[in-house]
Scaffold this motif. Sequence first.
Motif, PDB file in Angstrom:
ATOM      1  N   UNK A  45      15.804   2.545  -6.965  1.00 56.64           N
ATOM      2  CA  UNK A  45      14.751   2.275  -7.279  1.00 56.64           C
ATOM      3  C   UNK A  45      13.666   3.214  -7.349  1.00 56.64           C
ATOM      4  N   UNK A  46      14.152   4.582  -6.985  1.00 59.97           N
ATOM      5  CA  UNK A  46      13.156   5.827  -6.947  1.00 59.97           C
ATOM      6  C   UNK A  46      13.201   6.603  -8.101  1.00 59.97           C
ATOM      7  N   UNK A  47      12.218   7.325  -8.818  1.00 56.40           N
ATOM      8  CA  UNK A  47      12.100   8.325  -9.622  1.00 56.40           C
ATOM      9  C   UNK A  47      13.026   9.246  -9.451  1.00 56.40           C
ATOM     10  N   UNK A  48      13.302  10.212 -10.501  1.00 55.86           N
ATOM     11  CA  UNK A  48      14.407  11.331 -10.486  1.00 55.86           C
ATOM     12  C   UNK A  48      14.235  12.332  -9.383  1.00 55.86           C
ATOM     13  N   UNK A  49      12.950  12.706  -9.445  1.00 51.65           N
ATOM     14  CA  UNK A  49      12.352  13.772  -8.502  1.00 51.65           C
ATOM     15  C   UNK A  49      12.424  13.333  -6.870  1.00 51.65           C
ATOM     16  N   UNK A  50      12.065  12.157  -6.827  1.00 47.12           N
ATOM     17  CA  UNK A  50      12.165  11.619  -5.193  1.00 47.12           C
ATOM     18  C   UNK A  50      13.535  11.338  -4.851  1.00 47.12           C
ATOM     19  N   UNK A  51      14.473  10.927  -5.733  1.00 46.13           N
ATOM     20  CA  UNK A  51      15.927  10.800  -5.399  1.00 46.13           C
ATOM     21  C   UNK A  51      16.389  11.719  -4.916  1.00 46.13           C
ATOM     22  N   UNK A  53      14.889  14.457  -3.542  1.00 49.10           N
ATOM     23  CA  UNK A  53      14.173  14.899  -2.355  1.00 49.10           C
ATOM     24  C   UNK A  53      14.913  13.986  -1.017  1.00 49.10           C
ATOM     25  N   UNK A  54      14.775  12.615  -1.369  1.00 50.05           N
ATOM     26  CA  UNK A  54      15.326  11.697  -0.437  1.00 50.05           C
ATOM     27  C   UNK A  54      16.807  11.998   0.067  1.00 50.05           C
ATOM     28  N   UNK A  55      17.841  12.217  -1.342  1.00 49.95           N
ATOM     29  CA  UNK A  55      18.840  12.645  -0.943  1.00 49.95           C
ATOM     30  C   UNK A  55      19.119  13.578   0.359  1.00 49.95           C
ATOM     31  N   UNK A  56      18.353  14.789   0.181  1.00 52.24           N
ATOM     32  CA  UNK A  56      18.651  15.696   1.368  1.00 52.24           C
ATOM     33  C   UNK A  56      18.004  15.299   2.484  1.00 52.24           C
ATOM     34  N   UNK A  57      17.056  14.357   2.483  1.00 48.88           N
ATOM     35  CA  UNK A  57      16.363  13.820   3.893  1.00 48.88           C
ATOM     36  C   UNK A  57      17.495  13.061   4.354  1.00 48.88           C
ATOM     37  N   UNK A  58      18.210  12.062   3.569  1.00 53.21           N
ATOM     38  CA  UNK A  58      19.189  11.222   4.298  1.00 53.21           C
ATOM     39  C   UNK A  58      20.444  12.191   4.892  1.00 53.21           C
ATOM     40  N   UNK A  59      20.878  13.255   4.187  1.00 54.07           N
ATOM     41  CA  UNK A  59      21.607  14.043   4.617  1.00 54.07           C
ATOM     42  C   UNK A  59      21.388  14.579   6.040  1.00 54.07           C
ATOM     43  N   UNK A  60      20.269  15.268   6.147  1.00 52.99           N
ATOM     44  CA  UNK A  60      19.414  15.640   7.298  1.00 52.99           C
ATOM     45  C   UNK A  60      19.634  14.654   8.419  1.00 52.99           C
ATOM     46  N   UNK A  61      19.297  13.380   8.077  1.00 54.80           N
ATOM     47  CA  UNK A  61      19.046  12.236   8.939  1.00 54.80           C
ATOM     48  C   UNK A  61      20.575  12.010   9.344  1.00 54.80           C
ATOM     49  N   UNK A  62      21.448  12.209   8.717  1.00 52.08           N
ATOM     50  CA  UNK A  62      22.791  11.760   9.314  1.00 52.08           C
ATOM     51  C   UNK A  62      23.292  12.849  10.283  1.00 52.08           C
ATOM     52  N   UNK A  63      22.633  14.173   9.985  1.00 54.48           N
ATOM     53  CA  UNK A  63      23.267  15.359  11.080  1.00 54.48           C
ATOM     54  C   UNK A  63      22.332  15.234  12.198  1.00 54.48           C
ATOM     55  N   UNK A  89       0.676  -1.057  -0.032  1.00 55.60           N
ATOM     56  CA  UNK A  89      -0.040  -0.045  -0.093  1.00 55.60           C
ATOM     57  C   UNK A  89       1.039   1.232  -0.026  1.00 55.60           C
ATOM     58  N   UNK A  90       2.138   0.996  -0.279  1.00 52.01           N
ATOM     59  CA  UNK A  90       2.927   2.247   0.135  1.00 52.01           C
ATOM     60  C   UNK A  90       3.723   2.619  -1.366  1.00 52.01           C
ATOM     61  N   UNK A  91       4.040   3.718  -1.582  1.00 53.47           N
ATOM     62  CA  UNK A  91       4.920   4.219  -2.753  1.00 53.47           C
ATOM     63  C   UNK A  91       6.500   3.737  -2.545  1.00 53.47           C
ATOM     64  N   UNK A  92       7.015   4.024  -3.565  1.00 50.18           N
ATOM     65  CA  UNK A  92       8.608   3.539  -3.674  1.00 50.18           C
ATOM     66  C   UNK A  92       9.224   4.349  -2.281  1.00 50.18           C
ATOM     67  N   UNK A  93       8.870   5.655  -2.480  1.00 53.74           N
ATOM     68  CA  UNK A  93       9.703   6.426  -1.487  1.00 53.74           C
ATOM     69  C   UNK A  93       9.395   6.313  -0.067  1.00 53.74           C
ATOM     70  N   UNK A  94       7.925   5.680   0.199  1.00 60.63           N
ATOM     71  CA  UNK A  94       7.420   5.332   1.376  1.00 60.63           C
ATOM     72  C   UNK A  94       8.189   4.064   2.007  1.00 60.63           C
ATOM     73  N   UNK A  95       8.372   3.284   1.164  1.00 54.57           N
ATOM     74  CA  UNK A  95       8.984   1.812   1.495  1.00 54.57           C
ATOM     75  C   UNK A  95      10.419   2.250   1.671  1.00 54.57           C
ATOM     76  N   UNK A  96      11.151   3.131   0.997  1.00 49.76           N
ATOM     77  CA  UNK A  96      12.287   3.143   1.339  1.00 49.76           C
ATOM     78  C   UNK A  96      12.547   4.049   2.701  1.00 49.76           C
ATOM     79  N   UNK A  97      11.573   4.702   3.118  1.00 48.88           N
ATOM     80  CA  UNK A  97      11.590   5.285   4.559  1.00 48.88           C
ATOM     81  C   UNK A  97      11.566   4.147   5.471  1.00 48.88           C
ATOM     82  N   UNK A  98      10.431   3.299   5.339  1.00 53.37           N
ATOM     83  CA  UNK A  98      10.316   2.329   6.145  1.00 53.37           C
ATOM     84  C   UNK A  98      11.612   1.339   6.343  1.00 53.37           C
ATOM     85  N   UNK A  99      12.317   1.247   5.204  1.00 50.46           N
ATOM     86  CA  UNK A  99      13.706   0.315   5.419  1.00 50.46           C
ATOM     87  C   UNK A  99      14.651   1.018   6.277  1.00 50.46           C
ATOM     88  N   UNK A 100      14.606   2.509   6.157  1.00 47.74           N
ATOM     89  CA  UNK A 100      15.487   3.295   6.757  1.00 47.74           C
ATOM     90  C   UNK A 100      15.232   3.416   8.278  1.00 47.74           C
TER      91      UNK A 100
END
Length: 366
Positions: free
Chosen positions: A163-169, A171-181, A133-144
């Motif tokens: 496995x994500x589309x270009x726009x979502x990649x 967005x998620x890049x910046x989220x991972x960088x913020x998560x690391x911080x 029931x989740x999109x690719x980006x949501x599944x990726x967040x669950x895995x993280x």
Amino acid sequence: MASVTYEHVTKRFGDVIAVNDLTIEIADKEFLVFVGPSGCGKTTSLRLLAGLEEVTEGNIYIGDRLVNDVAPKDRDIAMVFQSYALYPHMSVYDNMAFGLKLRKTPKAEIDRRVREAAQILGIENLLDRKPKQLSGGQRQRVAVGRAIVREPQVFLFDEPLSNLDAKLRVQTRSELAKLHHRLATTFIYVTHDQVEAMTMATRIAVLRDGILQQLDTPQHLYDTPGNVFVAGFIGSPSMNFFDATLVEEDGKLYVDGGSFKLEVPPDKAKIYMKYKGQEVIFGIRPEDIYAKPYVAPGISQADMKAKIDVTELMGNEIFLYCLTGNKSFIARVDPRTQARAGDEVELAVNMDRMHLFDSRTEIRLT
């Protein structure tokens, strides 16, 4: 939290050497990215650290502990896979909690960790859903999130955005960088996408055929690549390369490519004069080639004549695919440029940003 050390690590699969004498010290709380083409050994390096592959030679340390013979579950690491690897019959909550349940973690502690991780990742409203029931980006967040709840010393990411589309990649890049911080934990990340590496990493390890080519900060890799491979791999579009000879005329040094002759700025000529008469590989990035009259002020420019083969209008810039002699190259120019396919043009090369490599070894000349 912990540092990670690869000490002369080699991994063989029969006669194939997947990782060859890898030595890297990864600092505590660092975001290190392994980058390189397919088959270069980056994922194998990650799997060796995770304990999913056995080390053939050398040692791997997490903190001060040698982990060569430590079982994966006891290494205090968490891994996010390319395929997400979620259990389809479990809810998001249960997927994130599963590893903690196996470790007999108290229910109250499991609930706290899962809900905290869900809040960090913005998936609190998805905890009752199934993966389908989740999109690719949501599944990726669950895995993280499943990795975050483990509260490990080291996070490992194996191409999690592929496995994500270009726009979502993006967005998620910046989220991972913020998560690391936010987590202030050691992140080790594998990708073949040099843009991901440049935008997220504290340092980048460039691999080729299992051999570490260069380990440095993103900006230093971009500005002073150690060899032709690194120079061509880091940067998009990649650096242009020309076979040339360094020649001296009237006390000045020139890069002679046959169809062009570019004067080396005086400060660089002092460095490279000792190589005069030698065959070299001349490198220049597309953004350091300008279409007249839109030349950046204050640069040491040298003129090059070329024929335009193809143009690509990108909105904020134009890519010119050019020919000089029988050599093709790319220029990244101002969008006001009027040059079109078939035109003969004069381009300005910023020689302050030139790169020279030994034509035989392909190593940077200094």
